[in-house]
Design an enzyme around this catalytic site. Structure first.
Site, PDB file in Angstrom:
ATOM      1  N   ASP A 140     -70.591   5.898  10.066  1.00  0.00           N
ATOM      2  CA  ASP A 140     -70.626   4.715  10.927  1.00  0.00           C
ATOM      3  C   ASP A 140     -71.874   4.727  11.810  1.00  0.00           C
ATOM      4  OD1 ASP A 140     -70.018   2.443  12.298  1.00  0.00           O
ATOM      5  OD2 ASP A 140     -68.279   3.265  13.378  1.00  0.00           O
ATOM      6  N   VAL A 141     -72.756   3.784  11.585  1.00  0.00           N
ATOM      7  CA  VAL A 141     -73.976   3.678  12.400  1.00  0.00           C
ATOM      8  C   VAL A 141     -73.618   2.874  13.651  1.00  0.00           C
ATOM      9  CG1 VAL A 141     -76.376   2.882  12.452  1.00  0.00           C
ATOM     10  CG2 VAL A 141     -75.367   3.688  10.298  1.00  0.00           C
ATOM     11  N   ASP A 189     -69.859  -3.925  11.885  1.00  0.00           N
ATOM     12  CA  ASP A 189     -70.759  -4.789  12.649  1.00  0.00           C
ATOM     13  C   ASP A 189     -71.733  -5.450  11.685  1.00  0.00           C
ATOM     14  OD1 ASP A 189     -73.256  -3.074  12.390  1.00  0.00           O
ATOM     15  OD2 ASP A 189     -71.906  -1.638  13.346  1.00  0.00           O
ATOM     16  N   GLU A 226     -89.382  -5.742  -7.941  1.00  0.00           N
ATOM     17  CA  GLU A 226     -87.938  -5.742  -7.716  1.00  0.00           C
ATOM     18  C   GLU A 226     -87.187  -5.179  -8.918  1.00  0.00           C
ATOM     19  OE1 GLU A 226     -86.669  -8.928  -5.484  1.00  0.00           O
ATOM     20  OE2 GLU A 226     -84.737  -7.971  -5.195  1.00  0.00           O
ATOM     21  N   ASP A 231     -85.011  -1.700  -8.886  1.00  0.00           N
ATOM     22  CA  ASP A 231     -83.581  -1.702  -9.215  1.00  0.00           C
ATOM     23  C   ASP A 231     -83.247  -0.607 -10.218  1.00  0.00           C
ATOM     24  OD1 ASP A 231     -82.989  -3.776  -7.570  1.00  0.00           O
ATOM     25  OD2 ASP A 231     -82.913  -5.303  -9.143  1.00  0.00           O
ATOM     26  N   GLY A 259     -72.206  -1.148  16.435  1.00  0.00           N
ATOM     27  CA  GLY A 259     -71.254  -0.465  17.314  1.00  0.00           C
ATOM     28  C   GLY A 259     -70.253   0.265  16.437  1.00  0.00           C
ATOM     29  N   GLY A 292     -67.183   0.963  14.126  1.00  0.00           N
ATOM     30  CA  GLY A 292     -66.494   0.106  13.165  1.00  0.00           C
ATOM     31  C   GLY A 292     -67.450  -0.884  12.532  1.00  0.00           C
ATOM     32  N   SER A 330     -82.866  -5.378  -0.862  1.00  0.00           N
ATOM     33  CA  SER A 330     -82.689  -5.148  -2.300  1.00  0.00           C
ATOM     34  C   SER A 330     -82.996  -3.714  -2.675  1.00  0.00           C
ATOM     35  CB  SER A 330     -83.494  -6.095  -3.176  1.00  0.00           C
ATOM     36  OG  SER A 330     -84.384  -6.855  -2.465  1.00  0.00           O
TER      37      SER A 330
END
Ligand SMILES: *[C@@H]1O[C@H](CO)[C@@H](O)[C@H](O)[C@H]1NC(C)=O
Ligand SMILES: *[C@@H]1O[C@H](CO)[C@@H](O)[C@H](O)[C@H]1NC(C)=O
Ligand SMILES: *[C@@H]1O[C@H](CO)[C@@H](O)[C@H](O)[C@H]1NC(C)=O
Ligand SMILES: *[C@@H]1O[C@H](CO)[C@@H](O)[C@H](O)[C@H]1NC(C)=O
Ligand SMILES: *[C@@H]1O[C@H](CO)[C@@H](O)[C@H](O)[C@H]1NC(C)=O
Length: 497
Positions: free
Chosen positions: A451-452, A477, A281, A285, A473, A475, A409
């Site tokens: 936007d996915v 989510d 980790e 990073d 959807g 916007g 992460s």
């Protein structure tokens, strides 16, 4: 930034007896943390009682002042429509505001000295006091506590903790929020490493995520790197037995950094960098922060929770003071360094209403598929705010390139690095850095993000909700937040004011 405060026994000789009586009688006591954890987390084993003369460190969280005012200020400096936007408080300003009252400082000091705890360090804001004391003194101080040795975790970490709840004298209730170092065990990493790549037949072979993949995906060009002419810098933190190795970073950049100007070493490590094996980790990073936020001076804050090298007991060092905390019901999970980072993402329930409510309400009322309502709390802090690739990353750890490292992460340093590039432009044009960005992202309704709108959470905790996770959807989510970064668009929308 840590200031040392040696409490000299000679400075307060009076009323010790009264306090001592309080400690010993244990009659009028209160439990600062009613939700104290008593079960041993999986993977940890008890090695029996600690020796009474062993030393350990405990952190005392002193009651802060003016938290409401601090909250107002955090909101104002994070709100682009406020005249205070970007006018951040200095650490000294924050200290001035939240510093515990003289009565609190005095009462706690007297109580600690009465038990022989005089080797204490405070932070600039004076609301956390870390003391070294013997197990015997600690058990006398914290009625009910009983210190044991434990070993566990991926790194076979040794810690001293109390399996039993503790109480404090009632007289301290207005002055101490909690005592840290008793219950919380080092967290386990959320990262996973898959044994094999998942190859989607129609997409073809995918060789994993590298900095080039990320820079291409988020529309970065070769020019999108730090200029070296601002005093911009970025930082990441490593906790509890998780260290990065400079040689891994250099090797990572040699393997994967060929296509963009970058720095191959960190500018500064603040705190103690342990000598143990590198943690995946911590490696990830620093490697991805420095690939997304390329050519920007990078610091690593190191907060070793426990280190075998220092003996049996846990040593906690707080390399920096935390600028703000305003949750009146603080508990041990909020020790200073960790708390500072968790604060804005998780604990900011009061801020939540200010920036998130509308987007979340809109999602809940318009989503065609929701999990059963008993599986989520519709009034809690909703997340994520944004998204980025999180699957199949390459990381160099302990000299070995490791494929298929996955987890949220992995997305975080990537998004953070992109924000550093945006800060670079802001600083060069005389603007303050972005600070607490979340309210602004919601105000701008995800401007600059891709936007996915397809896809659902694949799995859930059990069969009842399997296949019934949240779906993305248009916007905001709870699958991808407002979406993934589109760097040129995000830069444009975040450059002013
Ligand atoms: C990268 O940063 C260095 C200073 O650290 C600077 O001299 C150099 O010009 C920067 N490279 C680019 C492409 O901006
Ligand atoms: C960064 O540079 C600006 C402009 O030169 C200066 O005002 C500011 O104090 C610097 N900040 C730090 C942290 O050095
Ligand atoms: C985050 O908030 C949730 C809900 O309030 C809480 O259950 C959880 O313990 C918090 N996590 C941390 C790490 O504080
Ligand atoms: C849901 O979250 C809110 C706000 O954090 C909290 O007050 C409430 O107790 C939670 N409800 C449940 C059922 O956990
Ligand atoms: C990258 O830019 C192209 C061209 O403007 C755009 O179509 C695409 O959606 C962008 N990618 C992302 C992830 O936003």
């Amino acid at each position: 930034m840590t200031i040392q405060l040696l409490l000299k026994p000679a400075c307060c000789p009076y009323s010790l007896l009264g306090l001592l009586a309080l400690i010993l009688s244990g009659k009028c006591s209160y439990s600062p943390e009613p939700d104290q954890r008593r079960t041993l987390p999986p993977g940890w084993v008890s090695l029996g009682r600690a020796d009474p003369e062993e030393e350990l460190s405990l952190t005392f969280a002193l009651k802060q002042q003016n938290l409401e005012r601090l909250l107002e200020l955090v909101q104002a400096v994070s709100d682009p429509s406020s005249p205070r936007y970007g006018k951040y408080l200095t650490l000294e300003d924050v200290a001035e505001l939240v510093r515990p009252s003289p009565l609190t400082l005095h009462t706690v000091q007297k109580w600690l000295l009465a038990a022989g705890a005089w080797n204490c360090h405070s932070v600039t804001t004076q609301d956390f006091l870390t003391c070294w004391l013997s197990v015997r003194q600690a058990e006398l101080l914290l009625s009910g506590a009983e210190f044991h040795h434990y070993v566990g975790g991926a790194a076979e970490t040794h810690v001293v903790r109390s399996p039993r709840p503790y109480q404090l004298p009632q007289a301290l209730a207005p002055h101490v929020d909690f005592v840290g170092g008793l219950h919380r065990f080092p967290p386990t990493s959320s990262l996973r490493q898959r044994p094999e790549p998942q190859v989607a037949g129609t997409i073809g072979l995918h060789l994993g995520v590298t900095p080039s993949v990320i820079r291409e995906r988020y529309n970065l060009t070769a020019q999108d790197v730090g200029s070296g002419t601002s005093n911009n810098s970025q930082a990441c933190a490593q906790f509890l037995e998780q260290y990065f190795h400079s040689s891994d970073l250099a090797e990572f950049m040699r393997l994967f950094g060929g296509k963009f100007v970058h720095q191959a070493s960190v500018a500064r490590v603040v705190g103690q960098q342990g000598r143990g094996r590198a943690g995946i980790e911590a490696s990830l990073d620093v490697q991805y922060l420095m690939s997304a936020g390329a050519n920007i001076s990078t610091w690593v804050y190191s907060n070793p929770g426990t280190a075998k090298g220092t003996g049996w007991w846990g040593r906690r060092d707080y390399p920096c003071a935390h600028p703000s905390k305003y949750n009146p019901g603080r508990h041990e999970g909020q020790e200073p360094f960790l708390q500072w980072l968790l604060l804005l993402s998780n604990e900011s329930y009061s801020l939540k209403n200010a920036f998130q409510e509308e987007a979340v309400a809109q999602f809940l009322s318009s989503s065609p598929h929701l999990p059963p309502s008993s599986y989520f709390n519709a009034s809690g802090r909703a997340y994520p705010d944004v998204a980025a690739l999180s699957d199949g990353y390459w990381v160099v750890s302990n000299s070995v390139p490791i494929p298929w490292v996955s987890g949220t992460s992995a997305s975080t340093p990537v998004f953070g690095g992109l924000l550093s590039l945006i800060n670079e432009h802001r600083i060069l044009s005389g603007r303050p850095p972005l600070g607490f960005l979340n309210p602004r992202l919601y105000q701008q309704r995800g401007a600059g993000l891709f936007d996915v709108t397809h896809g659902c959470h694949e799995s859930c905790l059990n069969e009842e909700v399997e296949g019934q996770g949240f779906c993305s959807g248009a916007g905001w989510d709870p699958v991808t937040g407002w979406g993934t970064p589109n760097f040129p668009a995000l830069l444009k929308t975040l450059l002013n004011p």
